[in-house]
Scaffold this active site. Structure first.
Site, short mmCIF file in Angstrom:
data_model
loop_
_atom_site.label_atom_id
_atom_site.label_comp_id
_atom_site.label_asym_id
_atom_site.label_seq_id
_atom_site.Cartn_x
_atom_site.Cartn_y
_atom_site.Cartn_z
CB VAL A 54 13.24 17.83 2.70
CG1 VAL A 54 11.89 18.14 1.67
CG2 VAL A 54 12.95 18.51 3.81
CB CYS A 55 12.70 15.75 -1.45
SG CYS A 55 12.05 15.38 -3.39
CB THR A 56 15.78 12.10 -3.39
OG1 THR A 56 16.01 13.47 -3.77
CG2 THR A 56 14.32 11.47 -4.12
CB ALA A 108 6.48 13.14 1.42
#
Lengths: 231, 231
Positions: free
Chosen positions: B98-100, B148
């Protein structure tokens, strides 16, 4: 400003962690996770989180937020916690909850005469505490702000960000956390979900909701007895 | 089934707690919060969470998930963690982020030749690791599933629920967590946000994103040197 979230055993962690992520991105806001001791607190599904302040240490708050989850049932008869909430709420600018945390506010006598919301499965129980149940995602009545079930805490907190710091500040946080939701199904609310699914889930959770209702009824009775001066 | 989430210092807690709330409601799924030690791990904004398993204790996983947050920068040069991820991924049915967190998967060499996503501010950095950046909320390529920024973890996890247990099971979880989002603004994505706001935020975070980019470049260089057998 200081925002305190009640971190109690068997809470639903996303009721707390969703708003916390938003609150902690507000400039000038300090957040506190508040419980009786500083020992780790376990969520309903076993995630262990550390409180940052005890009731004694937390001091005055600008906002108090009570999340929900099954542990809320025990809280409604926990006079130490209810006394803490009544006391801290007196000086709060905002008295708030997410999910069934509103029933705890109700049990503390803090929603009598207020419009409020809760998780869809239990929103009707608010009436036991003199509140007016409103089936919306975020409900505000004077300084009481309540969010609906679990994930509503994100919408709830962004609304608070907009109130306190203006729309631009809230929009900046929404962009930071990329809150551009794409739910895979339309079943997030009983109003939009497949009726068969809603009936099935209502059936599955009926014994649990009954247990919650009995606890709400008992808490409402205790609350009424407090209001009646001993003769 | 066993789903493991990497719990590392300075993570963004909602990257982990969003999916965890969904994963822990899947029947027959055990969740693990995995780190080097069992000491409390502090998020980027000071929430302290307890790991449940060390790298050694966690064992084989069916799904591994790497959340993001600023601490991801240090992870990309942490060979112990990258080795752990490479090892555990070998036996996983699903390798996810998830995310970075996707940049950490990238630094471990686990996204080379895969389509993937990340937080909007850093998605282009995926290309440094041979991944094909795709600007969508949830991206799947074979057994890699990436979400994202931050709040996308809820959509991401519900998509996984549908894949593994069927649409009806995912819809039941979506109803339980009342995931019927009502974002107060349209600014949750740079594609829908006010362009002035996006420019302002990009400016504010530019030094941080540059630091992340330098770390991604260094990690990509280390990764290439691993691929080149010593002569």
């Amino acid at each position: 400003m200081k925002f305190g979230l009640l971190l109690f055993p068997n809470l639903t962690q996303l009721d707390l962690t969703g708003p916390l992520e938003v609150f902690s991105r507000m400039n000038g806001v300090e957040t506190a996770l508040i419980w009786k001791t500083l020992d780790p607190v376990s969520s309903d599904r076993g995630m262990r989180i550390l409180p940052t302040h005890t009731f004694e240490e937390a001091g005055k708050l600008d906002l108090v937020c009570v999340p929900g989850g099954p542990g809320q049932i025990e809280l409604m008869s926990d006079q130490e916690t209810l006394d803490y909430l009544r006391g801290v709420a007196r000086d709060c600018k905002w008295v708030t909850s997410v999910c069934t945390g509103s029933l705890v506010l109700g049990a503390a006598g803090l929603l009598d005469g207020y419009r409020a919301t809760s998780h869809w499965s239990s929103i009707d129980q608010l009436a036991l505490f003199g509140a007016d149940p409103v089936f919306e995602r975020v409900v505000r009545d004077r300084n009481r702000i309540t969010g609906a079930g679990v994930t509503s805490g994100i919408d709830f907190a962004l609304n608070i960000a907009a109130d306190l710091f203006g729309d631009d500040a809230a929009r900046a946080i929404q962009l930071q956390i990329e809150y551009d939701p794409k739910p895979p199904f339309k079943d997030g609310s009983p109003r939009s979900a497949d009726p068969g699914l809603v009936a099935e889930i209502r059936g599955d959770i009926a014994p649990f909701i009954d247990r919650r209702r009995r606890a709400s009824e008992a808490a409402a009775k205790v609350l009424r007895s407090r209001d009646t001066p001993a003769s």
